[in-house]
Design an enzyme around this catalytic site. Structure first.
Site, PDB file in Angstrom:
ATOM      1  N   GLY A  73       0.811  -1.215   0.000  1.00  0.00           N
ATOM      2  CA  GLY A  73       0.000   0.000   0.000  1.00  0.00           C
ATOM      3  C   GLY A  73       0.842   1.260   0.000  1.00  0.00           C
ATOM      4  N   CYS A 130      -1.351   3.724  -9.260  1.00  0.00           N
ATOM      5  CA  CYS A 130      -2.191   4.025  -8.091  1.00  0.00           C
ATOM      6  C   CYS A 130      -3.637   4.257  -8.533  1.00  0.00           C
ATOM      7  CB  CYS A 130      -1.716   5.292  -7.401  1.00  0.00           C
ATOM      8  SG  CYS A 130       0.008   5.285  -6.944  1.00  0.00           S
ATOM      9  N   ASN A 192       5.347  -2.552 -14.089  1.00  0.00           N
ATOM     10  CA  ASN A 192       4.974  -2.654 -12.687  1.00  0.00           C
ATOM     11  C   ASN A 192       4.465  -4.084 -12.457  1.00  0.00           C
ATOM     12  OD1 ASN A 192       4.223  -1.984 -10.022  1.00  0.00           O
ATOM     13  ND2 ASN A 192       3.702   0.100 -10.641  1.00  0.00           N
ATOM     14  N   THR A 266      12.490  -7.853  -7.071  1.00  0.00           N
ATOM     15  CA  THR A 266      12.268  -8.993  -6.185  1.00  0.00           C
ATOM     16  C   THR A 266      13.521  -9.832  -5.971  1.00  0.00           C
ATOM     17  OG1 THR A 266       9.961  -9.007  -6.858  1.00  0.00           O
ATOM     18  CG2 THR A 266      10.795 -11.030  -5.897  1.00  0.00           C
TER      19      THR A 266
END
Lengths: 302, 255
Positions: A73, A130, A192, A266
């Protein structure tokens, strides 16, 4: 500096094409205890908003086969905290600084860009994945019209090089890429995360508190590579390619697809030395194959 | 000082069905680790990208001991490792427990897999400490606490090993005197312990657990709601970096 590795993205000269992906590297402080940040082409910091964001409820992380889901978030302490604490830390290092910025409204994006306009940062990266609260929560990055508008608006507030980070959750990535460039993007970052989900069959509920989250890791690389390839064929601005890059071979695939630079995300969680190993691997490949510069192989795949 | 390297495994054994103990030859970790810190252990199969955070149960001269439960595809790979096999580690990580001041009396409360992280703490507390351990059924590692002279009380859901009930019910029955409380275990147990200690005005340190990715504070995956004294609102702090040990009074337990 090794000239062979040098890469210019939107007028910013990187000593090598390897960047950290936003949200996986904080502002470099924690990984800086393990690796030499001066090795990196650039650090892209975790998303910064104008006001502090608290972030999502826990659990925020789920592992999947060859990947992971996250739903943080965009928790961050806000742009003032960033300018006071993180920017001075990063500036001690000989690497470029890319500040990822986020917002829930057009005005919030503009406010953070405006606040950073006079700061010593090398590039902004606009996170348009977003939800736009003024448009019923639809992500900014999903409609060309909204993409162009938000890029234009932010462009108005900053003279700094501006990269726009594209969401893969679209029907045609090239259409979104064109909209971003037409809004004034100097560079594009993609991709993304993809939206994913994991269910705990024993508890019979979603693992993530938010039910769904961003899927990243080696599993998404073929999708990311395809999108980078398509976008590089479509627009003239430089592309920072990312999505599942874990090895130097992966990074070279993106460069051969046309990426000016690559970002590693990652993989840092699996191996904190991933970026360093990728830089060394690319350098070794260029030496072994007697390639004078990355330009000789960039976009070589037709 | 955080390090990332491969360590050799020694003396792996199953303490209880599904609960394993192994020794890791990890001098860099052993030399600097403090009780309450943890390591990230990477499953050998690279398809499991994320390391498993595992608390240090004991810190010897050149090695550390960890106790873990097999819960899924990552942890089920660890019992297959044999003596001299290596495993990728990162650590020591997090902030450990703060030891009591001289002359203070401590109470240590552990539940299930929350018991191992308290062992090294118990060894290093210089003064008096009473230990309360709670289990689902058969006790394990209670002997390790007795081994360095602690008085140990055991509770279990089945009554196996002594008291039948929760560890906090046992604590309340015995009502030990304490200047400090240390606890590690399931979240509900920690909440109950923190509330019990709060009622008596005893400072309590709780060691928390949460799903993690990076383990070093960069990704903000392992959040815990904390409200610091004097602050108007809670904030999410990082279990891996700001914890795993927090003041039980500052954890926002509900919601």
């Amino acid at each position: 500096m090794d000239d062979r590795m040098e890469t210019v993205v939107a007028g910013v000269a990187l000593k090598n094409p390897v960047i950290t992906a936003s949200g996986t590297f904080g502002s470099g402080r924690e990984y800086g205890e393990l690796i030499d940040l001066d090795c990196l082409g650039a650090v892209t910091v975790k998303g910064v908003s104008c006001e502090p964001w608290k972030g999502n409820p826990i659990p925020r992380i789920a592992e999947t086969q060859s990947g992971m889901l996250n739903s943080i978030g965009l928790q961050n302490p806000g742009v003032e905290h960033f300018i006071e604490h993180d920017l001075p830390f990063l500036r001690q290092h000989d690497t470029k600084i890319i500040v990822n910025i986020c917002g829930h409204t057009l005005a919030q994006y503009c406010a953070v860009a405006e606040r950073l306009a006079d700061c010593d940062v090398d590039m902004l990266e606009l996170n348009i994945s977003c939800p736009n609260v003024e448009e019923g929560g639809l992500a900014f990055g999903t409609a060309p019209r909204m993409v162009e508008r938000v890029v234009q608006a932010v462009r108005h507030y900053t003279g700094q090089p501006l990269a726009v980070k594209l969401s893969p959750e679209v029907t045609d990535i090239t259409e979104i890429a064109r909209a971003a460039v037409s809004g004034g993007a100097d560079a594009l970052s993609l991709i993304n995360t993809l939206r994913g989900m994991k269910i705990d069959i024993h508890r019979r509920r979603a693992v993530l508190a938010s039910r769904t989250g961003g899927y990243s890791g080696p599993g998404i690389m073929p999708v990311a590579l395809r999108m980078v390839y398509e976008v590089c064929k479509t627009v003239d601005v430089p592309v920072i390619g990312m999505g599942g890059i874990a090895t130097f071979e992966d990074a070279l695939e993106f460069i051969m697809a046309g990426a000016a630079a690559v970002a590693v995300g990652t993989a840092n969680f699996h191996n904190p030395y991933a970026t360093v190993e990728i830089i060394e691997g690319i350098r070794g490949y260029l030496e072994e194959n007697d390639i004078a510069s990355l330009d000789k192989i960039r976009g070589i795949v037709d | 000082m955080n390090t990332y390297y491969k360590a050799a495994i020694r003396n792996q054994k199953e303490l209880m069905p599904g609960i394993w103990k192994m020794e890791l030859e990890a001098p860099e970790i052993a030399h600097s680790a403090r009780p309450g810190q943890f390591i990230q252990m990477y499953p050998p199969d690279e398809r499991n990208l994320l390391a498993r955070p595992i608390s240090l149960a004991a810190i010897h001269g050149e090695s550390v001991e960890v106790v873990y439960r097999v819960v899924g595809k990552g942890t089920e790979q660890f019992p297959r490792l044999r003596d001299n096999d290596t495993v990728q580690l990162m650590g020591p990580l997090g902030d450990g427990f703060t030891l009591p001041e001289a002359g203070e009396r401590s109470v240590i409360i552990g539940g299930g897999l929350g018991i191992p992280p308290l062992l090294e703490l118990s060894k290093r507390i210089p003064g008096e400490a009473e230990v309360f351990l709670g289990y689902a059924d058969a006790p394990f590692m209670d002997g390790d606490f007795r081994g360095h002279g602690r008085k140990v009380h055991v509770a279990s859901q089945t009554g196996n090993g002594g008291f039948r009930g929760t560890v906090l019910e046992l604590v309340e029955t015995i009502a030990p005197f304490a200047d400090r409380v240390y606890a590690c275990g399931p979240r509900q147990m920690l909440q109950a312990v923190a509330e019990w200690a709060g009622r008596q005005g005893i400072p309590v340190q709780v060691s928390m657990e949460e799903r993690m990715a990076c383990g070093i504070g960069a990704c903000l995956g392992c959040a815990v709601k904390i409200q610091k004294p004097g602050e108007k609102d809670w904030q999410y702090l990082r279990v891996c970096r700001d914890g795993p040990v927090f003041s039980g009074r500052e954890v926002v337990w509900n919601g």
